[in-house]
Scaffold this motif. Structure first.
Motif, PDB file in Angstrom:
ATOM      1  N   TYR A 194      -9.343   0.412   1.990  1.00 28.70           N
ATOM      2  CA  TYR A 194      -8.903   0.164   0.618  1.00 28.70           C
ATOM      3  C   TYR A 194      -7.590  -0.616   0.532  1.00 28.70           C
ATOM      4  O   TYR A 194      -7.352  -1.345  -0.436  1.00 28.70           O
ATOM      5  N   ARG A 195      -6.714  -0.491   1.555  1.00 22.10           N
ATOM      6  CA  ARG A 195      -5.429  -1.184   1.445  1.00 22.10           C
ATOM      7  C   ARG A 195      -5.603  -2.705   1.385  1.00 22.10           C
ATOM      8  O   ARG A 195      -4.734  -3.404   0.868  1.00 22.10           O
ATOM      9  N   TYR A 196      -6.725  -3.219   1.913  1.00 16.91           N
ATOM     10  CA  TYR A 196      -6.938  -4.674   1.874  1.00 16.91           C
ATOM     11  C   TYR A 196      -7.016  -5.207   0.448  1.00 16.91           C
ATOM     12  O   TYR A 196      -6.720  -6.368   0.196  1.00 16.91           O
ATOM     13  N   PHE A 197      -7.429  -4.350  -0.487  1.00 18.09           N
ATOM     14  CA  PHE A 197      -7.583  -4.825  -1.860  1.00 18.09           C
ATOM     15  C   PHE A 197      -6.239  -5.116  -2.530  1.00 18.09           C
ATOM     16  O   PHE A 197      -6.192  -5.833  -3.532  1.00 18.09           O
ATOM     17  N   VAL A 198      -5.121  -4.560  -2.007  1.00 18.61           N
ATOM     18  CA  VAL A 198      -3.821  -4.867  -2.633  1.00 18.61           C
ATOM     19  C   VAL A 198      -3.419  -6.317  -2.376  1.00 18.61           C
ATOM     20  O   VAL A 198      -2.558  -6.849  -3.081  1.00 18.61           O
ATOM     21  N   LEU A 199      -4.033  -6.976  -1.391  1.00 23.56           N
ATOM     22  CA  LEU A 199      -3.707  -8.376  -1.112  1.00 23.56           C
ATOM     23  C   LEU A 199      -3.954  -9.271  -2.322  1.00 23.56           C
ATOM     24  O   LEU A 199      -3.275 -10.287  -2.497  1.00 23.56           O
ATOM     25  N   ARG A 200      -4.912  -8.885  -3.164  1.00 20.71           N
ATOM     26  CA  ARG A 200      -5.218  -9.709  -4.346  1.00 20.71           C
ATOM     27  C   ARG A 200      -4.034  -9.786  -5.293  1.00 20.71           C
ATOM     28  O   ARG A 200      -3.931 -10.721  -6.091  1.00 20.71           O
ATOM     29  N   ARG A 201      -3.147  -8.783  -5.224  1.00 21.15           N
ATOM     30  CA  ARG A 201      -2.019  -8.747  -6.169  1.00 21.15           C
ATOM     31  C   ARG A 201      -0.726  -9.282  -5.551  1.00 21.15           C
ATOM     32  O   ARG A 201       0.313  -9.258  -6.198  1.00 21.15           O
TER      33      ARG A 201
ATOM     34  N   VAL B  85      -5.057 -14.174   2.412  1.00 22.15           N
ATOM     35  CA  VAL B  85      -6.353 -13.504   2.388  1.00 22.15           C
ATOM     36  C   VAL B  85      -6.444 -12.675   1.113  1.00 22.15           C
ATOM     37  O   VAL B  85      -5.534 -11.904   0.803  1.00 22.15           O
ATOM     38  N   ARG B  86      -7.508 -12.861   0.364  1.00 20.32           N
ATOM     39  CA  ARG B  86      -7.753 -12.041  -0.832  1.00 20.32           C
ATOM     40  C   ARG B  86      -9.175 -11.512  -0.717  1.00 20.32           C
ATOM     41  O   ARG B  86     -10.116 -12.296  -0.760  1.00 20.32           O
ATOM     42  N   LEU B  87      -9.304 -10.213  -0.552  1.00 18.84           N
ATOM     43  CA  LEU B  87     -10.627  -9.646  -0.287  1.00 18.84           C
ATOM     44  C   LEU B  87     -11.223  -9.051  -1.556  1.00 18.84           C
ATOM     45  O   LEU B  87     -10.743  -8.034  -2.054  1.00 18.84           O
TER      46      LEU B  87
ATOM     47  N   TRP C 125       0.833  -1.209   0.000  1.00 14.25           N
ATOM     48  CA  TRP C 125       0.000   0.000   0.000  1.00 14.25           C
ATOM     49  C   TRP C 125       0.866   1.256   0.000  1.00 14.25           C
ATOM     50  O   TRP C 125       0.591   2.199  -0.751  1.00 14.25           O
ATOM     51  N   ASP C 126       1.913   1.276   0.825  1.00 16.76           N
ATOM     52  CA  ASP C 126       2.797   2.443   0.868  1.00 16.76           C
ATOM     53  C   ASP C 126       3.417   2.700  -0.508  1.00 16.76           C
ATOM     54  O   ASP C 126       3.528   3.852  -0.947  1.00 16.76           O
ATOM     55  N   ALA C 127       3.805   1.629  -1.201  1.00 16.77           N
ATOM     56  CA  ALA C 127       4.383   1.772  -2.542  1.00 16.77           C
ATOM     57  C   ALA C 127       3.344   2.313  -3.518  1.00 16.77           C
ATOM     58  O   ALA C 127       3.640   3.162  -4.370  1.00 16.77           O
TER      59      ALA C 127
END
Length: 246
Positions: A69-76, A82-84, A31-33
């Motif tokens: 919103y940062r949780y959505f970066v888990l998909r990538r 966890v992929r939300l 997320w920071d990136a």
């Protein structure tokens, strides 16, 4: 890519996703990136969708969770446990000649250049308030006004389709009363002029009207995966007259 008729729809809240320390570190770093690359990103509250199932008694049952919103970066992230998927609303806005309004995401957004229906991610309600079809309808009306300048009362939006993309993200699509094509373009032009005067650019920087998936070939750039199936369903329906003003 799945497409369902929006019959009865029940929304159930589940506990927020639990991340391992490793997943949380990876998510925060990613997320920071992403924020360094696009400072317009905002880690605000958002609803994620953890399941969509058919229930013989209740129709579709959608389970959602509170996240940011940062949780959505888990998909990538490779190896993330966890992929939300996201939960979003969209509006099928017909013109009086039977085409649907589509918009192109502005360069500053997370999906620059992508064509989609007006709409956006769903925000969770305040504690104690339900996330139900009425809340989704209000959210869809607000997105339509913010992105296109078309002000339509929420009660005039009719549930139409529910989409599920290959990444699990679920969209609830509403149909709006039909409007003259020239009026739709004029509303967006007025909105754009107002935003520019404030030093901003609208989320949708260009609008077009499409009748069927074949019309997408004339649009430069990618489009969301649900757009062609939705336009196919729209083209097969019995025309704009049956979906006009209530």
């Amino acid at each position: 890519m799945d497409l369902f008729d929006a019959g009865p729809l029940r929304l159930l809240e589940a506990p927020p996703p639990r991340l391992s320390p490793r997943d949380r570190r990876a998510m925060d770093d990613a997320w920071d990136a992403a924020v360094r690359a696009n400072p317009a990103l905002f880690d605000g509250p958002v609803a994620g969708c953890t399941s969509l199932v058919h229930d013989e008694r209740d129709g579709l049952v959608l389970t959602w969770v509170r996240a940011t919103y940062r949780y959505f970066v888990l998909r990538r992230l490779p190896g993330a446990t966890v992929r939300l998927p996201s939960l979003f609303v969209s509006v099928a806005q017909p013109s009086e000649d039977g085409r649907l309004l589509v918009g192109r995401m502005a360069p500053w957004t997370t999906s620059a250049g992508r064509w989609q229906l007006p709409g956006g991610s769903v925000e969770p309600p305040p504690d104690g308030e339900p996330l139900d079809l009425a809340a989704l309808r209000r959210h869809a009306a607000r997105e339509l006004a913010e992105e296109t300048g078309v002000d339509t009362p929420a009660d005039d939006l009719t549930p139409w389709q529910v989409t599920r993309q290959t990444n699990g993200s679920v969209g609830v699509l509403f149909r709006a009363p039909s409007r003259p094509a020239a009026w739709l373009h004029a509303r967006h032009a007025t909105l754009t002029a107002t935003e520019h005067a404030l030093g901003r650019t609208p989320e949708l920087d260009r609008l077009a009207l499409a009748r069927s998936p074949a019309d997408l070939t004339a649009l430069t750039g990618p489009h969301v995966s649900y757009l062609a199936p939705v336009l196919h369903r729209h083209a097969r329906s019995d025309g704009p007259s049956s979906h006009g003003h209530h």
